[in-house]
Design an enzyme around this catalytic site. Structure first.
Site, PDB file in Angstrom:
ATOM      1  N   ASP A  21       0.828  -1.212   0.000  1.00 41.51           N
ATOM      2  CA  ASP A  21       0.000   0.000   0.000  1.00 41.51           C
ATOM      3  C   ASP A  21       0.862   1.262   0.000  1.00 41.51           C
ATOM      4  OD1 ASP A  21      -2.360   1.408  -0.019  1.00 41.51           O
ATOM      5  OD2 ASP A  21      -2.759   1.177   2.136  1.00 41.51           O
ATOM      6  N   HIS A  38       2.393   3.460  -9.071  1.00 44.76           N
ATOM      7  CA  HIS A  38       2.195   2.023  -9.332  1.00 44.76           C
ATOM      8  C   HIS A  38       3.386   1.455 -10.111  1.00 44.76           C
ATOM      9  CE1 HIS A  38      -1.696   2.287  -7.610  1.00 44.76           C
ATOM     10  NE2 HIS A  38      -2.246   2.987  -8.585  1.00 44.76           N
ATOM     11  N   LEU A 132      10.561 -20.622  -5.052  1.00 41.01           N
ATOM     12  CA  LEU A 132       9.507 -19.767  -4.480  1.00 41.01           C
ATOM     13  C   LEU A 132       8.204 -19.858  -5.289  1.00 41.01           C
ATOM     14  CD1 LEU A 132       8.764 -17.262  -2.575  1.00 41.01           C
ATOM     15  CD2 LEU A 132       9.535 -15.837  -4.493  1.00 41.01           C
TER      16      LEU A 132
HETATM   17  C1  IPE Z   1      -5.443  -2.723  -0.208  1.00 38.33           C
HETATM   18  O1  IPE Z   1      -5.064  -1.405  -0.425  1.00 38.33           O
HETATM   19  C2  IPE Z   1      -5.479  -3.461  -1.513  1.00 38.33           C
HETATM   20  C3  IPE Z   1      -4.196  -3.663  -2.157  1.00 38.33           C
HETATM   21  C4  IPE Z   1      -3.020  -3.381  -1.652  1.00 38.33           C
HETATM   22  C5  IPE Z   1      -4.272  -4.242  -3.464  1.00 38.33           C
HETATM   23  P1  IPE Z   1      -6.150  -0.252  -0.553  1.00 38.33           P
HETATM   24  O2  IPE Z   1      -5.404   1.025  -0.696  1.00 38.33           O
HETATM   25  O3  IPE Z   1      -7.127  -0.573  -1.603  1.00 38.33           O
HETATM   26  O4  IPE Z   1      -6.872  -0.344   0.873  1.00 38.33           O
HETATM   27  P2  IPE Z   1      -7.745   0.719   1.670  1.00 38.33           P
HETATM   28  O5  IPE Z   1      -8.815   1.189   0.755  1.00 38.33           O
HETATM   29  O6  IPE Z   1      -6.836   1.839   2.055  1.00 38.33           O
HETATM   30  O7  IPE Z   1      -8.253  -0.021   2.858  1.00 38.33           O
HETATM   31  C1  IPE Z   2      -1.525   0.214  -3.410  1.00 42.45           C
HETATM   32  O1  IPE Z   2      -1.299   1.577  -3.453  1.00 42.45           O
HETATM   33  C2  IPE Z   2      -1.751  -0.389  -4.776  1.00 42.45           C
HETATM   34  C3  IPE Z   2      -3.146  -0.768  -5.044  1.00 42.45           C
HETATM   35  C4  IPE Z   2      -4.127  -0.738  -4.189  1.00 42.45           C
HETATM   36  C5  IPE Z   2      -3.438  -1.198  -6.406  1.00 42.45           C
HETATM   37  P1  IPE Z   2      -2.499   2.606  -3.460  1.00 42.45           P
HETATM   38  O2  IPE Z   2      -2.892   2.879  -4.863  1.00 42.45           O
HETATM   39  O3  IPE Z   2      -3.603   2.143  -2.581  1.00 42.45           O
HETATM   40  O4  IPE Z   2      -1.811   3.894  -2.837  1.00 42.45           O
HETATM   41  P2  IPE Z   2      -2.430   4.894  -1.771  1.00 42.45           P
HETATM   42  O5  IPE Z   2      -2.916   4.081  -0.627  1.00 42.45           O
HETATM   43  O6  IPE Z   2      -3.533   5.629  -2.457  1.00 42.45           O
HETATM   44  O7  IPE Z   2      -1.280   5.780  -1.400  1.00 42.45           O
HETATM   45 MG    MG Z   3      -4.037   2.402  -0.626  1.00 43.05          MG
END
Ligand code: IPE
Ligand code: IPE
Ligand code: MG
Length: 245
Positions: A21, A38, A132
C-alpha cells in the site's frame, strides 16, 4: 552487511503475505500522477521477490488488486491492468530463470481478457518450478473468496459429493482459493495503515502482523529482511501459556 545474514535459518516463515500500500501517496509526494507510483511499486515487487527467494521463503502472496479497487477511477483501473499485463510478459523469463512458479488467487475471470490470458500462460509456463511460489491476489477479497467457497460446498453437498457431517475446518481450507497454500505466518502492510482491507481473513487467524510507515515504492529487500527478523523475535503461543511451549 545485509540483514539477510541475521535471519535465523531454522525459523524461516514458509509463507509471507504483503498488503502493498501507498503507491498513490508516494507519487503525490513527488507531484506526479498515481500511476507513476504504481510503476515504481513494480520495482519494489521485483526487489521483494528476489529477497524472498534469497531467504528461501516458500510462498510469497502479494495483494495487487482488490475487489474494492474496481471502484477506483476507470483511468487508474485501466492503467493498473495494463501494468499488470506488461509486467507479467516482461518478467516471466526471470521467473523461469529463478525457478519461481507464479500462482494467482481471486476472481480471475473478472480480469480483462488479455490480462487473464497472459496470467494463465505465465502460471502454466512456470508451474513445474520448484523454488519460491509467487502468489498474486488479483480481483481478490476475502469475503468474495469465502462466499464462493460456501457456494461450492453447498453445491457439492446437494450433488452428494460431500456430506454435511464431513464439513470441518480443513474442508473449508480446501474450497478456498488458497487450498494448496499454507496459512501465512507473517503479514506485512506498508504505508502506515493499520487494517486488513478484506485480505485473507480466514487464513490469518494466527498470523503475526508487521506494519511499517514506509510507502510501498520505498520498501526494499532490507525492509523485508527486517520484518522477518522482527517476526523471529516473537513468541507464537497459539492459545497456550509461555511455559507450555
Ligand atoms: C489494499 O489497499 C489493496 C491492495 C493493496 C491491493 P487499498 O489502498 O485498496 O486499501 P484501503 O482502501 O486503504 O483499505
Ligand atoms: C496500493 O497503493 C496499490 C493498489 C491498491 C493497487 P495505493 O494505490 O492504494 O496507494 P495509496 O494508498 O492511495 O497511497
Ligand atoms: Mg491504498
Amino acid at each position: 552487511m545485509s540483514l539477510l545474514n541475521q535471519i535465523d535459518k531454522n525459523n524461516i516463515p514458509k509463507h509471507i503475505a504483503i498488503i502493498m500500500d501507498g503507491n498513490g501517496r508516494w507519487a503525490k509526494k513527488q507531484g506526479k500522477e498515481r500511476i507513476w507510483g504504481h510503476q515504481a511499486g513494480v520495482e519494489s515487487v521485483r526487489k521483494v521477490v528476489e529477497a524472498a527467494a534469497e531467504a528461501k521463503i516458500q510462498f510469497l502472496t502479494l495483494y495487487a488488486f482488490s475487489t474494492e479497487n474496481w471502484n477506483r477511477p476507470k483511468q487508474e483501473v485501466d492503467a493498473l491492468m495494463e501494468l499488470l499485463v506488461n509486467t507479467i510478459v516482461a518478467e516471466v523469463g526471470i521467473l523461469q530463470k529463478n525457478n519461481i512458479s507464479l500462482k494467482a488467487i481471486g476472481n480471475l475471470k473478472s480480469l480483462p481478457g488479455n490480462c487473464h490470458a497472459e496470467l494463465q500462460k505465465a502460471i502454466q509456463e512456470t508451474s513445474a518450478n520448484t523454488g519460491l511460489s509467487l502468489v498474486l491476489a488479483l480481483s481478490y477479497s476475502s469475503k468474495w473468496e469465502i462466499t464462493n467457497a460456501i457456494k461450492l460446498i453447498v453445491n457439492d453437498i446437494l450433488n452428494n459429493r460431500l456430506s454435511k457431517e464431513d464439513v470441518n475446518e480443513s474442508t473449508i481450507d480446501q474450497y478456498l482459493c488458497t487450498h494448496s497454500i499454507p496459512d501465512p505466518e507473517l503479514l506485512i502492510r506498508t504505508s502506515g495503515e493499520y487494517r486488513i482491507s478484506n485480505f485473507l481473513l480466514w487464513q490469518i487467524a494466527y498470523t503475526e502482523f508487521y506494519f511499517t510507515k514506509k510507502l510501498w515504492p520505498e520498501f526494499g529487500k532490507e525492509d523485508f529482511y527486517e520484518a522477518i527478523i522482527d517476526f523471529q523475535h516473537r513468541e507464537r503461543r497459539f492459545g497456550l501459556t509461555s511455559e507450555q511451549l
